[in-house]
Every structure is written in structure tokens, then in C-alpha cells.
Design an enzyme around this catalytic site. Structure first.
Site, PDB file in Angstrom:
ATOM      1  N   GLY A 158       0.904  -1.244   0.080  1.00  0.00           N
ATOM      2  CA  GLY A 158      -0.029  -0.297   0.002  1.00  0.00           C
ATOM      3  C   GLY A 158       0.874   1.171   0.052  1.00  0.00           C
ATOM      4  O   GLY A 158       1.548   1.606  -1.046  1.00  0.00           O
ATOM      5  N   PHE A 159       0.951   2.008   1.161  1.00  0.00           N
ATOM      6  CA  PHE A 159       1.735   3.170   1.309  1.00  0.00           C
ATOM      7  C   PHE A 159       1.507   4.124   0.368  1.00  0.00           C
ATOM      8  O   PHE A 159       2.048   4.715  -0.402  1.00  0.00           O
ATOM      9  CB  PHE A 159       3.268   2.801   1.171  1.00  0.00           C
ATOM     10  CG  PHE A 159       3.848   2.096   2.026  1.00  0.00           C
ATOM     11  CD1 PHE A 159       4.182   2.341   3.544  1.00  0.00           C
ATOM     12  CD2 PHE A 159       4.037   0.673   2.102  1.00  0.00           C
ATOM     13  CE1 PHE A 159       4.618   1.842   4.397  1.00  0.00           C
ATOM     14  CE2 PHE A 159       4.617   0.050   2.957  1.00  0.00           C
ATOM     15  CZ  PHE A 159       4.981   0.327   4.165  1.00  0.00           C
ATOM     16  N   HIS A 160       0.049   4.513   0.282  1.00  0.00           N
ATOM     17  CA  HIS A 160      -0.622   5.452  -0.725  1.00  0.00           C
ATOM     18  C   HIS A 160      -2.242   5.796  -0.056  1.00  0.00           C
ATOM     19  O   HIS A 160      -2.805   5.070   0.644  1.00  0.00           O
ATOM     20  CB  HIS A 160      -0.609   5.018  -1.855  1.00  0.00           C
ATOM     21  CG  HIS A 160      -1.435   3.916  -2.253  1.00  0.00           C
ATOM     22  ND1 HIS A 160      -1.108   2.621  -2.108  1.00  0.00           N
ATOM     23  CD2 HIS A 160      -2.762   3.688  -2.630  1.00  0.00           C
ATOM     24  CE1 HIS A 160      -2.010   1.640  -2.528  1.00  0.00           C
ATOM     25  NE2 HIS A 160      -3.219   2.595  -2.817  1.00  0.00           N
ATOM     26  N   ALA A 161      -2.615   6.766  -0.694  1.00  0.00           N
ATOM     27  CA  ALA A 161      -3.934   7.165  -0.494  1.00  0.00           C
ATOM     28  C   ALA A 161      -4.321   7.761  -2.211  1.00  0.00           C
ATOM     29  O   ALA A 161      -3.590   7.793  -2.904  1.00  0.00           O
ATOM     30  CB  ALA A 161      -4.211   8.347   0.467  1.00  0.00           C
ATOM     31  N   ARG A 183      -3.391   4.294   3.438  1.00  0.00           N
ATOM     32  CA  ARG A 183      -3.623   2.847   3.959  1.00  0.00           C
ATOM     33  C   ARG A 183      -2.305   2.169   3.613  1.00  0.00           C
ATOM     34  O   ARG A 183      -1.653   2.221   2.549  1.00  0.00           O
ATOM     35  CB  ARG A 183      -4.614   2.037   2.845  1.00  0.00           C
ATOM     36  CG  ARG A 183      -4.510   1.726   1.604  1.00  0.00           C
ATOM     37  CD  ARG A 183      -4.446   2.715   0.287  1.00  0.00           C
ATOM     38  NE  ARG A 183      -5.436   3.832   0.469  1.00  0.00           N
ATOM     39  CZ  ARG A 183      -6.822   3.803   0.229  1.00  0.00           C
ATOM     40  NH1 ARG A 183      -7.093   3.008  -0.604  1.00  0.00           N
ATOM     41  NH2 ARG A 183      -7.358   4.782   0.461  1.00  0.00           N
TER      42      ARG A 183
END
Length: 136
Positions: free
Chosen positions: A47-50, A95
Site C-alpha cells: 500500500g503506502f498510498h492514498a 492505507r
């Protein structure tokens, strides 16, 4: 932070179980894309993003994993381990997915087609984006 989990209607008998999902009936958007993750290596975080617009429903169709949610002011860890339960993730939500069991299959139902320009992949950029979007 309000975490929204959907409990999907289970159908079953001595032959087994079935879950049927219908867009705009079982969750609040049309499905434009479906993808799933499996064989995730132990210790890996994904993930590591929006997203600016995209909404998602995450379902652990097999196994378990943990979802880290962050709205810019609060964080929460959510365990997904039931194939009849879906986690709604709105846009403007950072997330990360982690602690995958070896047998985990995480399916994602997405409201939009893949569009790289919708992603926010830098956490500081995300915080600035959320701060500015709440001013409007």
C-alpha cells in the site's frame, strides 16, 4: 475516525457457503476494477498510498491481514479475517496492508479504473492534501 465494515449476506447449507455482492446494493459505488493480492512474503507491508477520488472495499477472501488506516489526524488498525466482511476505504485515506497470513488472499473492489494521477504516494504530500481539502 469511523471505520466502516460491511457484513455481506452469507448463503449456505451442507454443501458450503456463498457470498454474492452487488454494486450499489451491498456497498456504495459501482465496481470499475477488481484485483487481489496473494503469496505476500512474510514481513512485507503493501500500500503506502492514498487516493484523491477512488473508493475501495477490501475483503480477505482467505486467510487474514491487518489494514493500517490514517486520515491525517487519526490512525487505526483493522483486522480482516472473514470472507463475508468487507472494509470500506474512502478516498483521502492513507492505507497500508501487513501481517498477511501465508494463505492470505486480499481482494479489492475499486470504484475507478487504474489512474496513476489519482494516487498520493508520499506521506507528507498526503498530509498536505488532506489539510488543504478540509479547508475547502
Amino acid at each position: 475516525m469511523q471505520v466502516v465494515k460491511y457484513n455481506f449476506q452469507k448463503h449456505g447449507d451442507d454443501r458450503g457457503m456463498l457470498i454474492a455482492l452487488e454494486e450499489l446494493k451491498d456497498f456504495p459505488f459501482e465496481i470499475k476494477r477488481v484485483y487481489y493480492m496473494y503469496d505476500t512474503v512474510a514481513g512485507v507491508r503493501r500500500g503506502f498510498h492514498a487516493h484523491k477520488q477512488l473508493q475501495q472495499i477490501l475483503i480477505a477472501v482467505h486467510g487474514r491481514c491487518v489494514i493500517h488506516l490514517d486520515n491525517g489526524t487519526e490512525t487505526e488498525e483493522v483486522v480482516l479475517d472473514k470472507p463475508y466482511e468487507g472494509l470500506y476505504i474512502s478516498n483521502d485515506m492513507w492505507r497500508e496492508m501487513y501481517d498477511f497470513s501465508p494463505d492470505a488472499v486480499l481482494m479489492v473492489l475499486a470504484s475507478e479504473y487504474y489512474d496513476e494521477s489519482d494516487y498520493i504516494r508520499d506521506y507528507d504530500e498526503f498530509l498536505e492534501y488532506v489539510k488543504n481539502s478540509t479547508k475547502q
